[in-house]
Each structure stands twice: as C-alpha cells, then as structure tokens.
Scaffold this motif. Sequence first.
Motif, mmCIF file in Angstrom:
data_model
loop_
_atom_site.group_PDB
_atom_site.id
_atom_site.type_symbol
_atom_site.label_atom_id
_atom_site.label_comp_id
_atom_site.label_asym_id
_atom_site.label_seq_id
_atom_site.Cartn_x
_atom_site.Cartn_y
_atom_site.Cartn_z
ATOM 1 N N VAL A 56 -0.359 0.586 -11.058
ATOM 2 C CA VAL A 56 -1.036 0.866 -9.854
ATOM 3 C C VAL A 56 0.161 -0.303 -9.097
ATOM 4 O O VAL A 56 0.899 -1.004 -10.344
ATOM 5 N N LEU A 57 0.473 0.129 -8.827
ATOM 6 C CA LEU A 57 1.969 -0.461 -7.507
ATOM 7 C C LEU A 57 1.219 -1.357 -5.722
ATOM 8 O O LEU A 57 0.536 -0.828 -4.900
ATOM 9 N N SER A 58 1.459 -2.292 -5.677
ATOM 10 C CA SER A 58 0.987 -3.491 -5.022
ATOM 11 C C SER A 58 2.446 -3.766 -3.792
ATOM 12 O O SER A 58 2.606 -4.413 -4.557
ATOM 13 N N VAL A 59 1.922 -3.272 -2.741
ATOM 14 C CA VAL A 59 3.302 -3.319 -1.715
ATOM 15 C C VAL A 59 2.378 -4.948 -1.146
ATOM 16 O O VAL A 59 1.817 -4.675 -0.325
ATOM 17 N N ILE A 139 -2.145 2.659 -5.539
ATOM 18 C CA ILE A 139 -1.261 1.768 -4.410
ATOM 19 C C ILE A 139 -2.199 1.520 -2.978
ATOM 20 O O ILE A 139 -3.004 1.799 -2.766
ATOM 21 N N HIS A 140 -2.121 -0.230 -2.787
ATOM 22 C CA HIS A 140 -1.902 -0.194 -2.109
ATOM 23 C C HIS A 140 -1.372 -1.724 -1.264
ATOM 24 O O HIS A 140 -0.700 -1.967 -1.943
ATOM 25 N N MET A 141 -1.746 -1.608 -0.036
ATOM 26 C CA MET A 141 -1.010 -1.881 1.143
ATOM 27 C C MET A 141 -1.471 -3.506 1.821
ATOM 28 O O MET A 141 -2.075 -2.055 2.706
ATOM 29 N N ILE A 142 -1.931 -4.394 1.707
ATOM 30 C CA ILE A 142 -2.229 -4.573 2.221
ATOM 31 C C ILE A 142 -2.206 -5.914 2.992
ATOM 32 O O ILE A 142 -1.207 -6.539 3.345
ATOM 33 N N GLN A 143 -2.249 -6.040 4.816
ATOM 34 C CA GLN A 143 -1.538 -6.338 5.547
ATOM 35 C C GLN A 143 -0.281 -6.598 5.257
ATOM 36 O O GLN A 143 0.616 -7.559 5.391
ATOM 37 N N VAL A 144 0.811 -5.356 5.212
ATOM 38 C CA VAL A 144 1.329 -5.254 5.326
ATOM 39 C C VAL A 144 2.460 -4.216 6.251
ATOM 40 O O VAL A 144 3.986 -4.482 6.885
ATOM 41 N N LEU A 145 1.550 -3.383 7.038
ATOM 42 C CA LEU A 145 2.073 -2.550 8.045
ATOM 43 C C LEU A 145 2.528 -2.886 9.304
ATOM 44 O O LEU A 145 3.693 -2.076 9.423
ATOM 45 N N TYR A 146 2.389 -4.493 9.318
ATOM 46 C CA TYR A 146 3.266 -4.974 10.281
ATOM 47 C C TYR A 146 4.682 -5.090 10.172
ATOM 48 O O TYR A 146 5.109 -4.743 11.181
ATOM 49 N N TYR A 147 5.498 -4.957 8.732
ATOM 50 C CA TYR A 147 6.659 -5.994 9.036
ATOM 51 C C TYR A 147 6.812 -4.292 8.109
ATOM 52 O O TYR A 147 8.403 -4.546 7.569
ATOM 53 N N VAL A 148 6.846 -3.489 8.747
ATOM 54 C CA VAL A 148 7.570 -1.952 8.201
ATOM 55 C C VAL A 148 8.357 -1.519 9.296
ATOM 56 O O VAL A 148 7.110 -1.696 10.239
ATOM 57 N N LYS A 149 9.583 -1.189 9.309
ATOM 58 C CA LYS A 149 10.120 -0.687 10.540
ATOM 59 C C LYS A 149 9.582 0.624 11.669
ATOM 60 O O LYS A 149 9.392 0.870 12.588
ATOM 61 N N ASP A 150 9.169 1.552 10.454
ATOM 62 C CA ASP A 150 8.947 3.305 10.248
ATOM 63 C C ASP A 150 7.171 3.390 9.799
ATOM 64 O O ASP A 150 7.566 3.430 8.367
ATOM 65 N N VAL A 151 6.589 3.087 10.881
ATOM 66 C CA VAL A 151 5.035 3.370 9.846
ATOM 67 C C VAL A 151 4.367 4.367 8.786
ATOM 68 O O VAL A 151 4.320 4.572 8.116
ATOM 69 N N PRO A 152 4.864 6.047 10.103
ATOM 70 C CA PRO A 152 4.270 6.905 9.575
ATOM 71 C C PRO A 152 5.169 7.152 8.361
ATOM 72 O O PRO A 152 4.631 7.513 7.760
ATOM 73 N N ALA A 153 6.393 7.145 8.357
ATOM 74 C CA ALA A 153 7.268 7.421 7.484
ATOM 75 C C ALA A 153 6.705 5.953 5.766
ATOM 76 O O ALA A 153 7.038 6.860 4.532
ATOM 77 N N THR A 154 6.747 5.304 6.402
ATOM 78 C CA THR A 154 6.408 4.241 5.315
ATOM 79 C C THR A 154 5.272 4.947 4.726
ATOM 80 O O THR A 154 5.438 4.465 3.612
ATOM 81 N N VAL A 155 3.982 5.367 5.690
ATOM 82 C CA VAL A 155 2.658 5.975 4.520
ATOM 83 C C VAL A 155 3.509 7.072 3.868
ATOM 84 O O VAL A 155 2.794 6.905 2.895
ATOM 85 N N ARG A 156 3.541 7.934 4.968
ATOM 86 C CA ARG A 156 3.853 8.755 3.570
ATOM 87 C C ARG A 156 4.521 8.724 2.678
ATOM 88 O O ARG A 156 4.152 9.151 1.555
ATOM 89 N N TYR A 157 5.893 8.551 2.870
ATOM 90 C CA TYR A 157 6.858 7.979 1.418
ATOM 91 C C TYR A 157 5.958 7.618 0.413
ATOM 92 O O TYR A 157 5.658 7.909 -0.712
#
Length: 292
Positions: A56-59, A139-157
């Motif tokens: 399990v990966l918690s981002v 993998i879970h990303m809870i309330q995280v995507l506001y703080y990444v530079k490139d949302v689509p690229a992060t989700v794809r990765y």
Amino acid sequence: MASPMRNLLAEPDRYLQSFRLFLERSTEHQSMQEFVERQLPDVIASIGNGKSAINVLSVGGGAGEMDLQILSKIRARYPGVTINNDVIEPSADQISKYKERVAQTSNLENINFTWHKETAYEYESRMNAEKKSKKWDFIHMIQVLYYVKDVPATVRYFHSLLESQAKLLIILVSGNSGWETLWKKFGSSFPLDDLCSYVSSADLPRMLDSAGLKYQLYELPSHMDITSCFIEGDKDGELLLDFLTETCEFAKTAPPELKSQVMEELRRPGCSENRDGKVFFNNNLGVIVIEP
C-alpha cells in the motif's frame, strides 16, 4: 505596488493551525470515515487476491488518521496477510505525529510502516533516478493534488505503478462544492506562488477520459461552520478565512474590495447555506477510484 498578500503555505505553523481548525469545524474526516466504512470494502475487494503480502502506498499521508482506518479495512478483508505500508509525506512534524499514532494503536501486527520525508514529485524523481518502479496493490492520494505541479502527469505516474488488480484512490474537493465556486471566481486574486493549484473532482474525468482510463466517481457530502468568519476580529474566523483563500492573514492583508467581495460570496448559495443563524460552507468531496 506589490500586494502584501502571502501564500498560507509560506507560513507552515499558521497553515497547520488553520488546517486543524478546518478539521475541527468541518465534517471532512467524518465524511471520509463514512466512505471508508461503507464503500471502501467494495473498492479493495480484489486487490489482494491470492497474495501473501499487500503493498500500500499513501501519498501525502499526513498524520496518519485516515491511513490507519484504510489499513484496518484492508486487514479485515485479508486477515493474516502482511501489509507493507509506505508513506510519502513532506512534513517532518506530520510524520512524527503519524509515528506516535502508530505507537499508540493496537492491532497493527502484520503491518510494516516505512516513511519517506518527501513530496510526490521527489518520490517520483528518486524512483526514476534509482531506476525503480515498485508496483503497488493500493495507492491513495487524499487531498494531495493541489500541491503538485503537473496534475495529469502525477496521476499518470502513480497509475503506472498499479498491479493488475490494484486501485488508485483520489479524494479532492468536489466540483459541486463551495471551493469550486470560490476559487473559480477569486483564485486568480489569491497569492498562489506555485505552492498550490486549484483542482477539483470536476477536472479529473476529462484528464482520465483523454488517457483512456477506467474509473468510478463518488460524491461525499460535507460542510464547515464558517460563522466565525463574519465576526470582525475573531481569531478562529481569521484562521478559517486564511484556509479558504490559501492566504496568510487574509483579513488584514487583502485589498478591502477583494475582502468584501469574498465575504459576500461566502454567504451566497453557491458557497454556503444559512441554517439556524449559522453559515455552513459546502465542503463536499469527490472520490475517484481508478482501475489499472
């Protein structure tokens, strides 16, 4: 003249203060807990089929409160199976609170914890540099995507790290929430400084559809009592305003016209509802579960 407004994340102590108050005044965690209780068992129903260990990966795991609830559901579904839980979290303070929480929680046998003090982007860069691409069952990303530079690229990765039965769970503010209304209207006036970008659950289907990914969407009702924001000089009200606008000392540093427009908007039906003399901000959440 440069605006005296500063991004709230530039003041980590005040950010944490305002965040804790937000959790206290909102039903954010209750809404997520309800999702974990009712819907998560179906989401994780096949992630560990035939496995002796589940990874399990918690981002952006924060202080671990939601993580431990998620882990307890995985444990209940796959009793006796070893769970390797890796946490990516840039705040040393949050990691130390997470470790304290683990130390005080019983029934964590079979769960191995590893903490990485880094951002999602730093994790990705390190893995690429080490030529590693460990696969994960959940993998879970809870309330995280506001703080990444490139949302689509992060989700794809992170999607690329999923095992064949795995799931990627993302929780964000809903496209139907007061956040969407407030930020669509005033986001460009707030001092983002590259520290935070505005994204809601309404933005993700477009990205996922264009990448040809399969997903499910859930809407979680939630609200926050912002009555104190309208009491001049109220310390808690000022902290909540900081959180809503991602601006340090918004009440004191915002141009008067912007402040009055924001205060007016916060009372409107697009953002909030008035009940029994109180103002409740629409804090609805969107959950996206993405398939491998």
